[in-house]
Design a protein around this motif. Structure first.
Motif, PDB file in Angstrom:
ATOM      1  N   THR A  95       0.834  -1.210   0.000  1.00 40.65           N
ATOM      2  CA  THR A  95       0.000   0.000   0.000  1.00 40.65           C
ATOM      3  C   THR A  95       0.862   1.250   0.000  1.00 40.65           C
ATOM      4  OG1 THR A  95      -1.797  -1.134   1.146  1.00 40.65           O
ATOM      5  CG2 THR A  95      -1.766   1.265   1.287  1.00 40.65           C
ATOM      6  N   LYS A  96       1.895   1.279   0.835  1.00 39.91           N
ATOM      7  CA  LYS A  96       2.752   2.468   0.933  1.00 39.91           C
ATOM      8  C   LYS A  96       3.499   2.703  -0.378  1.00 39.91           C
ATOM      9  CE  LYS A  96       3.089   2.634   5.945  1.00 39.91           C
ATOM     10  NZ  LYS A  96       2.348   3.896   6.135  1.00 39.91           N
ATOM     11  N   VAL A  97       4.020   1.627  -0.993  1.00 41.66           N
ATOM     12  CA  VAL A  97       4.717   1.763  -2.281  1.00 41.66           C
ATOM     13  C   VAL A  97       3.775   2.405  -3.300  1.00 41.66           C
ATOM     14  CG1 VAL A  97       5.677   0.474  -4.242  1.00 41.66           C
ATOM     15  CG2 VAL A  97       6.368  -0.113  -1.908  1.00 41.66           C
ATOM     16  N   GLY A  98       2.555   1.925  -3.366  1.00 38.03           N
ATOM     17  CA  GLY A  98       1.565   2.472  -4.295  1.00 38.03           C
ATOM     18  C   GLY A  98       1.255   3.921  -4.008  1.00 38.03           C
ATOM     19  N   GLN A  99       1.087   4.245  -2.735  1.00 39.23           N
ATOM     20  CA  GLN A  99       0.765   5.632  -2.353  1.00 39.23           C
ATOM     21  C   GLN A  99       1.890   6.585  -2.749  1.00 39.23           C
ATOM     22  OE1 GLN A  99       0.106   4.994   1.846  1.00 39.23           O
ATOM     23  NE2 GLN A  99      -2.120   5.099   1.627  1.00 39.23           N
ATOM     24  N   VAL A 100       3.135   6.168  -2.504  1.00 40.75           N
ATOM     25  CA  VAL A 100       4.286   7.041  -2.807  1.00 40.75           C
ATOM     26  C   VAL A 100       4.404   7.261  -4.308  1.00 40.75           C
ATOM     27  CG1 VAL A 100       6.819   7.199  -2.769  1.00 40.75           C
ATOM     28  CG2 VAL A 100       5.576   6.444  -0.719  1.00 40.75           C
ATOM     29  N   ILE A 101       4.318   6.154  -5.080  1.00 42.97           N
ATOM     30  CA  ILE A 101       4.462   6.266  -6.537  1.00 42.97           C
ATOM     31  C   ILE A 101       3.343   7.147  -7.106  1.00 42.97           C
ATOM     32  CG2 ILE A 101       4.342   4.968  -8.713  1.00 42.97           C
ATOM     33  CD1 ILE A 101       5.855   2.693  -7.251  1.00 42.97           C
ATOM     34  N   ASP A 102       2.123   6.934  -6.621  1.00 44.14           N
ATOM     35  CA  ASP A 102       0.976   7.720  -7.100  1.00 44.14           C
ATOM     36  C   ASP A 102       1.144   9.204  -6.758  1.00 44.14           C
ATOM     37  OD1 ASP A 102      -1.810   7.868  -8.144  1.00 44.14           O
ATOM     38  OD2 ASP A 102      -2.211   8.543  -6.092  1.00 44.14           O
TER      39      ASP A 102
END
Ligand code: TYC
Length: 118
Positions: A95-102
């Motif tokens: 979830t955190k990886v996705g949030q940062v990239i987004d």
């Protein structure tokens, strides 16, 4: 995480004269077997374009770092190429990886974030 192991123990305390067979087996032990969940490091990667202040903000916002800790991690990534933002269970790390990239994409920065098993 809690996995249950059901053991048909090697004893005969069920008062049936050692009788065993279909339908007569007695579960004598239910043992809670605890297992630590696998943990994953979330990594931030360096690039030449993302502003330092933006990276510090990402670390504060998504990894709950203080300004001081965030600056330290950002400078580590800037100098060494990669650094750890935090260690989480698989779902949280993903979830955190996705949030940062987004978040980086929405601000048109090429910042990259990934995860690896600890
Ligand atoms: N290297 C970037 C710069 O000089 C700063 C930076 C640090 C970028 C960490 C990404 O994960 C990063 N502006």
């Amino acid at each position: 995480m809690l996995n249950w192991t059901i053991t048909n123990a090697q004893n005969d305390d069920d008062n049936n004269g050692g009788q065993q067979g279909p339908g007569t087996g007695t579960v004598v032990k239910v043992r809670p077997k605890t297992q630590k969940p696998a943990m994953y490091r979330v990594l931030l990667l360096n690039d030449d374009y993302t502003p330092m202040e933006f990276v510090v903000h990402v670390l504060e916002r998504f990894f709950n770092k203080s300004r001081e800790a965030a600056t330290e991690i950002m400078l580590h990534v800037h100098h060494r190429g990669v650094g750890v933002c935090g260690v989480y269970t698989y779902e949280v790390a993903e979830t955190k990886v996705g949030q940062v990239i987004d978040f980086a994409r929405r601000h048109q920065h090429p910042l990259q974030c990934t995860m690896e098993k600890e």
